[in-house]
Design an enzyme around this catalytic site. Structure first.
Site, PDB file in Angstrom:
ATOM      1  N   SER A   1      31.961  35.206  43.694  1.00  0.00           N
ATOM      2  CA  SER A   1      32.609  35.836  42.550  1.00  0.00           C
ATOM      3  C   SER A   1      33.403  35.070  41.612  1.00  0.00           C
ATOM      4  CB  SER A   1      32.928  37.244  43.116  1.00  0.00           C
ATOM      5  OG  SER A   1      33.432  37.908  42.009  1.00  0.00           O
TER       6      SER A   1
ATOM      7  N   ASP B   1      33.408  37.332  34.731  1.00  0.00           N
ATOM      8  CA  ASP B   1      33.679  36.367  36.108  1.00  0.00           C
ATOM      9  C   ASP B   1      32.408  35.557  36.420  1.00  0.00           C
ATOM     10  OD1 ASP B   1      32.467  38.369  37.285  1.00  0.00           O
ATOM     11  OD2 ASP B   1      33.473  38.570  38.900  1.00  0.00           O
TER      12      ASP B   1
ATOM     13  N   ASP C   1      30.312  35.954  38.828  1.00  0.00           N
ATOM     14  CA  ASP C   1      28.670  36.721  39.245  1.00  0.00           C
ATOM     15  C   ASP C   1      28.616  37.689  38.325  1.00  0.00           C
ATOM     16  OD1 ASP C   1      30.952  38.213  40.318  1.00  0.00           O
ATOM     17  OD2 ASP C   1      29.650  38.634  41.954  1.00  0.00           O
TER      18      ASP C   1
ATOM     19  N   ASP D   1      29.799  40.824  37.821  1.00  0.00           N
ATOM     20  CA  ASP D   1      30.286  42.124  38.199  1.00  0.00           C
ATOM     21  C   ASP D   1      31.587  42.648  37.419  1.00  0.00           C
ATOM     22  OD1 ASP D   1      31.926  40.592  39.758  1.00  0.00           O
ATOM     23  OD2 ASP D   1      31.551  41.603  41.534  1.00  0.00           O
TER      24      ASP D   1
END
Length: 453
Positions: free
Chosen positions: A95, A232, A234, A236
């Site tokens: 992430s 960010d 990834d 999400d």
């Protein structure tokens, strides 16, 4: 194992977990939910190809098949999981963490999050106590690299409004948002860090760190943009800066989304985490919705939103969850909705900062972190001090403590992912906020391991 966390499996690859652990995770994962086929995607971190190869070997050695989607955003994998009816899926990503980190986000049927209390603990026990025995009839790997990505873009396009009047700067953090955003945002959008590069050469992919939004702020000023946004690693999460390049607290965006999503949805439930500004709940109530407060983290938030059949929800960390996205979070979907709202407000003559100033009714400290070993003891001392000297109007104790008073409130909680005790306060004046912040800092002095925290 150090990598097994409350929300996912994550840590420094090669230190907190390694190829042996990844193989074992893959081997035992099909057993967790009885999956015969597991969907797998990955980000572009340097270690992700090796982790993917090892994970797939473990899964197929157990006899299960893999549908491999290769490079993907985490929300895409949530959508694929629910849409295609997979019993289990894995997104290989750390992430927003630094490039040396990596991890696995596991979902079960309907993209339900798998946390430590809902499967990771059992998986960890198998990984540590049992020895994999590869089966003779190994599973197969299905190449799904391009499968469903067009359909996913079509799904997201329904949230694209008329953005022709907006000057937008988008920072993709050299992350996975680059797979989709240029197909969705206007051609006039100015991009930063818009190549996929798992070494994150422009800045670390964590928008909550002030240093990582400096380039975005500079570009917003330079181009006189109406709004800046940053995803960010990834995709999400998403966060924003206004036309003056000031960072907008992500919890306030829950209130902004409510102005759009609660239209025609009166009495709908809206989820917010325990750190969210009091102003958000007040606005949701005024708009006819029902604010609901719950714990921090996707493993808790997505499950709770599904449990209450909430319309949408959000977190201070920039996650936004939607019933129409299988109760999961999507940074891109949230950004499209928010851009559409701001475009409408600009046509009405309002700037982004003017819109948000009407929502932000209180003075907020932002999240303050302390390095403290005896977190539980420190929390008790702070809670008891104020509960014994003032009369709380509300008390919540399911994620640390949130204690509300007539003119101010605080939340103090241990981080589930980092070695911090986290504190956030809000008050109706700057003077009261400063006073209460100083008071809590003084109480915590005996507990602080690093006096510079």
């Amino acid at each position: 194992m150090k990598a097994f966390k409350a929300y996912d499996i994550r840590g420094v690859y090669g230190e907190d977990f390694d190829k042996t652990a990844v193989y074992r995770i893959g081997y035992f994962l099909p057993r967790l939910f009885g999956a015969s086929v597991i969907a797998v995607g990955r980000d572009a971190r340097i270690s992700s190809p090796e982790i993917a190869e090892t994970l797939l070997q473990g899964i197929t050695d157990s006899g299960a098949d893999v549908d491999f989607y290769d490079l993907a955003t985490t929300p895409f994998m949530y959508w694929v999981t629910a849409r295609q009816g997979y019993e289990t899926s894995v997104m290989i990503t750390a992430s927003h963490n630094p490039k040396s980190h990596n991890g696995l986000k596991i979902s079960s049927k309907n993209a339900a999050p798998v946390g430590y209390d809902t499967g990771l603990k059992q998986l960890e026990e198998w990984v540590e106590s049992e020895t994999p025995t590869p089966v003779v009839a190994k599973g197969k790997i299905n190449d799904c690299c391009t499968k469903l990505k067009k359909e996913y873009l079509d799904f997201q396009r329904q949230y694209v409004g008329d953005l022709s009047n907006l000057k937008i700067v988008a920072d993709c953090s050299n992350g996975m948002a680059n797979l989709f955003v240029k197909e969705l945002l206007p051609q006039s959008t100015v991009y930063l860090a818009d190549t996929i590069d798992g070494t994150f050469p422009c800045h670390e992919p964590n928008p909550l760190e002030p240093a990582n939004i400096v380039a975005l702020q500079q570009k917003v000023r330079e181009t006189k943009a109406d709004i800046g946004l940053i995803y960010d690693g990834d995709a999400d999460r998403v966060m924003f800066v206004d036309e003056n390049a000031n960072f907008v607290s992500p919890d306030l965006m829950i209130g902004l989304l409510a102005t759009r999503l609660l239209k025609g949805n009166s009495h709908a439930k809206v989820l917010q985490d325990i750190r969210t500004s009091k102003a958000v709940a007040e606005l949701i109530s005024e708009l006819g919705g029902e604010p609901c407060i719950w714990r921090v983290g996707r493993a808790y938030a997505a499950a709770k939103l599904r449990e209450i059949d909430g319309l949408f929800g959000g977190e201070l960390a920039g996650h936004y969850y939607f019933r129409d996205f299988y109760y999961s979070d999507s940074g891109i979907m949230a950004s499209l909705l928010i851009l559409s709202i701001i475009a409408e407000e600009r046509r009405a003559g309002k700037t982004f900062s003017q819109v948000m100033s009407a929502i932000a009714r209180y003075k907020n400290s932002g999240e303050i972190n302390f390095i403290i070993d005896k977190k539980a003891e420190a929390m008790e001392v702070v809670k008891n001090h104020f509960c014994n000297t003032e009369k709380p109007t509300r008390f919540l104790d399911f994620d640390g403590y949130r204690v509300e008073f007539a003119r101010w409130w605080f939340n103090i909680r241990p981080s589930n992912t980092e070695p911090y005790l986290r504190l956030i306060l809000e008050a109706d004046t700057d003077e009261l906020l400063e006073q209460k912040t100083a008071e809590i800092r003084q109480i915590l002095v005996p507990f602080i391991a690093d006096k510079k925290a």
